[in-house]
Scaffold this active site. Structure first.
Site, PDB file in Angstrom:
ATOM      1  N   CYS A  99       0.827  -1.218   0.000  1.00 43.16           N
ATOM      2  CA  CYS A  99       0.000   0.000   0.000  1.00 43.16           C
ATOM      3  C   CYS A  99       0.855   1.260   0.000  1.00 43.16           C
ATOM      4  CB  CYS A  99      -0.936  -0.003   1.197  1.00 43.16           C
ATOM      5  SG  CYS A  99      -0.119   0.216   2.794  1.00 43.16           S
ATOM      6  N   HIS A 388      -2.380   1.209   7.210  1.00 43.54           N
ATOM      7  CA  HIS A 388      -2.605   1.208   5.760  1.00 43.54           C
ATOM      8  C   HIS A 388      -2.368   2.597   5.195  1.00 43.54           C
ATOM      9  CE1 HIS A 388      -4.169  -0.153   1.962  1.00 43.54           C
ATOM     10  NE2 HIS A 388      -5.223   0.656   1.994  1.00 43.54           N
ATOM     11  N   ASN A 410      -8.047   4.622  -2.641  1.00 44.38           N
ATOM     12  CA  ASN A 410      -7.484   3.392  -2.084  1.00 44.38           C
ATOM     13  C   ASN A 410      -6.838   2.555  -3.188  1.00 44.38           C
ATOM     14  OD1 ASN A 410      -6.847   1.540  -0.138  1.00 44.38           O
ATOM     15  ND2 ASN A 410      -8.933   0.897   0.282  1.00 44.38           N
TER      16      ASN A 410
END
Length: 469
Positions: A99, A388, A410
């Site tokens: 991520c 994250h 995202n």
């Protein structure tokens, strides 16, 4: 003969002594264990009422999060944003912990698309990931060489062997790796199965590196440790080529504009491609801002060994109150510039709607308990940390300029959340946002002045600074 008044006094004292003895017995039972008497007290607290039976039956038939979903908050949140950075396309890290890489490259991607009038475009995450894994292997091996005189029980040595390599990371990985190796389009070095699902490759690399680390520690005083390390890195490079493909040193790329019309076809190196289409000074032009109320604000902190490249930069940040971070984030978004952002994403996130809101779930009513810890207490007790990284790209401001909600792009695919994004209420942002990385031009002078401090060193094993996945 004892009078009635004295008799009452003695009876009261007797009751008090018996009560104190019982309390002492409970507090000292089995040196802290649960004995029959304490178990009896605990058992009596559960009545097995009709309400409790109904909840038990429900929990055996449905997930806790679904049962805790707040029926008063089911409506979809307003999706209008007063300020939103222009982006195109949603990426997907799939079954990997990359991520941090997707977030960082998506920030650069948005800037490149806007500046050069491109259509959908994606950098090759696989290309940067290849060098991330190679550099992390070297970081581990070189660190083992430099700590080989310390016993295996030493905390640093133990941490190194516990964390020889992984696919998680943070923004300095993006800045160091891209500055050193450049970038290529996704079409030049596309994703592979091992890039999308890193578990097996990572397991084999970690096993190999631990084995190599032991060999370096066991080598004699006259051993050429540099040559040994070079041979070990050759093995790592071979595995990475087999799993991810060999990274290009030169390539051709055809450029199309936002209308899908041909613009040019040229040859590039990864560095020349980056210089022409991005060119940002990632090493000096950005600053990481953290909101960690468990540590003193206005101070600069550096996490030891928390880097991707041995001769690169440790994770370094300025710790600030949440309102100062919002000030910077709003300025950046208003200027159409996205930011690297990280948070404790799973807390109160309704994944189906793509909304993070403190009112999404009511576990207190379901379970009959209260959760009272604040952000500082959650950090200190390991109940919350940054888990994250995403790309902060939108804010909705009220008429007085106060944020109502935020939105991040995202990297869980276009079908996840709200069109691949997550919308966060401002209250949620306060509680579970941890850091942003902003261009220095959006950061007030008094905050930049803080960077002149000598950083406070924090150990690599601090749980707050685990790699973002």
């Amino acid at each position: 003969m004892i009078d009635i008044h004295m008799k009452k006094i003695l009876q009261t004292l007797s009751v008090l002594l018996l009560s104190a003895a019982a309390t002492m017995n409970l507090s000292a039972q089995n040196d802290g264990g649960i004995d029959a008497e304490l178990l009896s007290v605990i058992r009596q607290s559960y009545t097995g009422s009709a309400e409790q039976k109904a909840i038990r039956n429900a929990l055996n038939a449905q997930s806790m999060s679904l049962l805790a979903e707040n029926s008063e908050n089911l409506a979809m949140i307003d999706t209008h944003f007063s300020h939103e950075v222009k982006t195109k396309g949603i990426t997907d890290q799939k079954s990997s912990g990359r991520c941090w890489l997707f977030s960082g490259l998506n920030v650069l991607r948005a800037k490149m698309i806007s500046t050069h009038d491109l259509g959908d475009f994606t950098f090759s995450q696989n290309y940067v990931f290849f060098y991330d894994q190679l550099e992390k292997a070297n970081l581990f091996l070189e660190s083992i060489i430099r700590t080989r005189s310390l016993p295996m029980s030493d905390r640093t040595v133990d941490w190194l062997f516990s964390n020889p390599l992984g696919d998680g990371g943070q923004f300095t990985g993006v800045s160091d790796l891209v500055s050193k190796y450049g970038l290529v389009p996704a079409s030049v070095m596309p994703e592979t199965l091992c890039a999308n699902s890193t578990s097996n490759m990572s397991t084999q690399l970690r096993t190999l590196l631990r084995q190599d680390g032991l060999a370096l520690r066991a080598a004699g005083k006259k051993a050429d440790l540099g040559a040994m390390k070079a041979d070990m890195l050759k093995d790592v490079y071979r595995i990475l080529c087999l799993c991810l493909g060999e990274p290009p040193t030169e390539f051709e790329w055809t450029r199309y504009d936002s209308k899908n019309e041909f613009v040019s076809r040229k040859s590039y190196t990864p560095k020349s491609f980056y210089d022409e289409f991005v060119g940002a000074d990632l090493m000096n032009g950005y600053v990481m801002l953290m909101n960690d109320p468990s540590r003193e604000y206005g101070k600069v902190y550096e996490i030891e060994y928390d880097r991707h490249v041995f001769d690169g930069h440790n994770w370094l940040y300025v710790n600030l109150p949440i309102e100062r971070i919002k000030e910077v984030a709003i300025a950046s978004i208003k200027d159409d510039t996205a930011m690297y952002f990280s948070c404790d994403v799973a807390k109160f996130l309704n994944r189906g709607k793509g909304v993070a809101d403190l009112d999404n779930y009511d576990y207190e009513s379901l379970l009959g308990v209260q959760f009272t810890m604040d952000k500082k207490e959650r950090i200190l007790t390991h109940a919350s940390c940054s888990s994250h990284a995403m790309t902060l790209k939108a804010v909705d401001l009220d008429s007085e300029g106060r944020p109502l909600k935020w939105m991040v792009e995202n990297s869980w695919g276009a079908s996840s959340g709200y069109k691949g994004n997550i919308i966060m209420t401002d209250r949620w942002f306060d509680e579970y946002m941890f850091r942003v990385v902003a261009e220095k031009k959006y950061v007030p002078a008094d905050i930049l002045k803080m960077l002149e401090q000598t950083p406070i060193k924090l150990p690599a094993w601090d749980p707050m600074f685990q790699p973002e996945e």
